[in-house]
Every structure is written in structure tokens, then in C-alpha cells.
Design an enzyme around this catalytic site. Sequence first.
Site, PDB file in Angstrom:
ATOM      1  N   TYR A 111     -17.703   1.892  -8.289  1.00  0.00           N
ATOM      2  CA  TYR A 111     -17.497   1.504  -6.563  1.00  0.00           C
ATOM      3  C   TYR A 111     -16.260   0.569  -6.420  1.00  0.00           C
ATOM      4  O   TYR A 111     -15.492   0.764  -5.761  1.00  0.00           O
ATOM      5  CB  TYR A 111     -18.817   1.402  -5.976  1.00  0.00           C
ATOM      6  CG  TYR A 111     -18.500   0.674  -4.573  1.00  0.00           C
ATOM      7  CD1 TYR A 111     -18.044   1.464  -3.280  1.00  0.00           C
ATOM      8  CD2 TYR A 111     -18.763  -0.498  -4.235  1.00  0.00           C
ATOM      9  CE1 TYR A 111     -17.797   1.075  -2.210  1.00  0.00           C
ATOM     10  CE2 TYR A 111     -18.550  -1.003  -2.948  1.00  0.00           C
ATOM     11  CZ  TYR A 111     -17.876  -0.036  -2.008  1.00  0.00           C
ATOM     12  OH  TYR A 111     -17.712  -0.741  -0.735  1.00  0.00           O
ATOM     13  N   LYS A 116     -12.430   0.272  -5.255  1.00  0.00           N
ATOM     14  CA  LYS A 116     -11.739  -0.565  -4.160  1.00  0.00           C
ATOM     15  C   LYS A 116     -10.572  -1.405  -4.599  1.00  0.00           C
ATOM     16  O   LYS A 116      -9.380  -1.446  -4.149  1.00  0.00           O
ATOM     17  CB  LYS A 116     -12.557  -1.523  -3.457  1.00  0.00           C
ATOM     18  CG  LYS A 116     -13.819  -0.775  -2.616  1.00  0.00           C
ATOM     19  CD  LYS A 116     -13.353  -0.218  -1.399  1.00  0.00           C
ATOM     20  CE  LYS A 116     -14.313   0.378  -0.797  1.00  0.00           C
ATOM     21  NZ  LYS A 116     -13.996   1.285   0.477  1.00  0.00           N
ATOM     22  N   SER A 176     -13.780  -4.690  -0.004  1.00  0.00           N
ATOM     23  CA  SER A 176     -15.114  -5.235  -0.017  1.00  0.00           C
ATOM     24  C   SER A 176     -14.897  -6.587  -1.025  1.00  0.00           C
ATOM     25  O   SER A 176     -13.927  -6.826  -1.893  1.00  0.00           O
ATOM     26  CB  SER A 176     -16.025  -4.234  -0.682  1.00  0.00           C
ATOM     27  OG  SER A 176     -17.155  -4.867  -1.228  1.00  0.00           O
TER      28      SER A 176
END
Length: 336
Positions: free
Chosen positions: A148, A152, A124
Site C-alpha cells: 500500500y 503511494k 499518506s
Amino acid sequence: MKILVTGGTGYIGSHTCVQLIEKGWQPVIIDSLVNSKISVLERIEKITGTRPAFVEGDVRDADLLQKVLREHAIEAVIHFAGLKAVGESISMPLKYYDNNVHGSVVLMEAMKQCNVKTLVFSSSATVYGDATKMPLKEDAPTSATNPYGQSKLMVEKIIADLCTSNPSWSITALRYFNPVGAHESGLIGEDPQGIPNNLMPFLAQVAVGRREELQVFGNDYQTPDGTGVRDYIHVIDLAQGHLCALAHAHGKAGYHVFNLGTGKGNSVLEMLNAFGKACGKKLKYKIASRRPGDVAASWADPQKAQSVLNWKAEKSMDDMCQDTWHWQSQNPNGYP
Ligand code: NAD
Ligand code: UD1
């Protein structure tokens, strides 16, 4: 080519499965259905005429993964399965590290055991943290502002180490900017559970009458109209990027990172107006305070994907809004 698609009944996974089938490749989906519905399979079948093979299960189940990789003679994996709600990741960090980081490690270990060495990973643009220099190139500094994003970043680092340890791996991390839109049939699209966290699904629910008004999170940013600017990319273009990445990776070892974005930024108010035009309604909104953790602006330099993968986003903002509206108006309450 037989491809294991983890998280394949989810938003981006389902659109990618349609394109894999249309290309003549065979997706095999594994999904726990924690954030998607089984009825997605019928919709994929309606669009393509083929119902993809489906295994209900969790990517943290090592035995199941090995069984699926062997029984289906899988040649490559696209790894979408993961949790993606930023706010929830702040209140439940262990859940996110377990699902996103541990899940990826279990998957790569199973692939190693089964000698499947080609992987495309859903990363992302959140890995660019609070960068301010636009557009973002792949070699820009990375950082995380929430668990989050950290998950990643951690998986990207693990992948890099794995590729260094053994040059037979070919792993591509695709850093998505802001995926929006839906398949033009209106049969598949984004179906968030509960109150949508993201702008486009929220707008779609206001348009369909499920929500009263949009709250615009801040109008005092250093941007042309004061509202946040993002690089919105049509999910069909994004899905196509995975096929290009697979075609490129096959037979080419190493670790590769690409941005998938359009290279253009649009503000919240521009999105609101474009969506209002697509649905033919004036959408109610009010200016609210900034959302903690938001950056003023973020858009990609998509040049590397264009020159190396021969991939370029083709769809316009009007396509993004029209296709989202088509999906939402035909499925006001999402999937059955
Ligand atoms: P989604 O929630 O619609 O799809 C993810 C799918 O994975 C769901 O079907 C869910 O049931 C499944 N899943 C989750 N954990 C699992 C597990 N442990 N085992 C098996 N299945 C599991 O999300 P999406 O928008 O399609 O996103 C796909 C991937 O792309 C995610 O990894 C996400 O972090 C990443 N990503 C998404 C966006 C975005 O805005 N949508 C942006 C950047 C990156
Ligand atoms: C968010 C996540 C990011 C994740 C991405 C997935 C945060 C802080 N960031 O990105 O980590 O990778 O989703 O797509 O959650 N907005 C409103 N009102 C709303 C919703 C959004 O004004 O109800 C604004 C936001 O302030 C932002 C823009 O719309 O300026 C886009 O927001 P969103 O769709 O949530 O995406 P990101 O914040 O870019």
C-alpha cells in the site's frame, strides 16, 4: 469551478464534497462503490441541499474518464479513489498496484487527453516509512514498508516525472496523517466494512457494542505511556486542506507536496480515554502484542501547509471524539 472527485463517496471524499459544495464549487463524483455506499449521496444532499453529480465507474476505465471530463467541462481533479487496507495489500499486492498505481496512470492520461492539468492526489504519511526523527517534514527521506505504502510512493514519483516532462501540469500530493472524526451533523462519517483496521473506528464500534474490547497493540514502545503515538487530524480540517490546495494550485504549475497533520501526537491510551469521555462509557481494552509494521511514533511538521496554503488544523481531540461518537451512535451499523 467544476471538480472531478474520484472516490467521492468514500470517507474523506464525501466530507470534501460537502465543503466543495458549500464553497460554491461543483463536485462530480466518480466511484466504483467498491468501498462505499450510494446512500452517501442523500446524506450530502441533506447537509448541503445539493446532490452532487455521480457516475458509477472505475478510474481504470479510460473511455469513461474522458467522457466525464469532457461532458462536465471539468477544470481540476481530486483523486481519492484507491484501496487502503495495509494487511490486504501484503496478501494481494497486484490488486493494490493495479488499483492505486495503474488507476492513477489511467486518470492522468485521460486528463492529458482532455487538457485538464490540475490534480490533487491523496498521499499518506506512510511514505515516511519507519522514520524515527520527529516531527516529519516534507523533505524527510521516504520509503515503504508494505505494498500500500509503495503504491503511494510510486504514484508520487510518477507525478514528479510528469510535472518535469511538461511544466503546464499543477499537481499537489497531500500526505495525510491519521484522519478521524466525522461531519458534525452525524450524517456522514467513516464506515469500514468488516473488522476495522484503524484505531478510531474500532473504538467507536466498541463504544456502540459491536466489538467487545480494544486490543492495544503494544505498550512497550519508547513513548511516554508505552503505546503508539500518532498525529490524529479531524476529517473536516483535512477536507479543508484540499480546498486550500486547489486554490493554491490553480494557475501555479509544478509539483507540490504538503503534510496535512496537526503537529501533535497522541497515544493509544490517550485516545481511548478521550473517546471514553466523549461517549460517557468506560471502554474495555486489553494489551496485546505489537502489530507488525507499526512504528512507535509519527507526527507531522505542518508548517509548510500553513505558510504556503494558509491552512492549519483547527479542531481539537474532543471535537474528533465527539463527532465520531455522534456519527457512530446515530448510525450504529454504518450507512444503509
Ligand atoms: P475510502 O475507502 O472510504 O474511499 C475511497 C473510495 O474510492 C471508495 O468510495 C471506493 O469505493 C473508491 N474506489 C476505490 N477504488 C476505486 C476505483 N478503482 N475506481 C473508482 N472508485 C474507487 O477511503 P478514504 O479513507 O476516504 O481514503 C481516500 C484516499 O485517501 C485513499 O486514496 C487513501 O489511500 C488515502 N488515505 C487515506 C487515509 C485514511 O486513514 N483514511 C490515510 C492516508 C491516505
Ligand atoms: C495505518 C496504516 C497506514 C495508513 C493509515 C491510514 C498500518 C501498519 N499502517 O496507520 O499505512 O496510512 O493506517 O490511516 O496499518 N491500534 C491499536 N489497536 C487497534 C488499532 C490500532 O492499538 O485495534 C494502534 C496502532 O498500533 C497505532 C495506533 O493505534 O499505534 C493507530 O493505528 P491506525 O489507526 O491503524 O493507524 P496507523 O497505524 O498510524
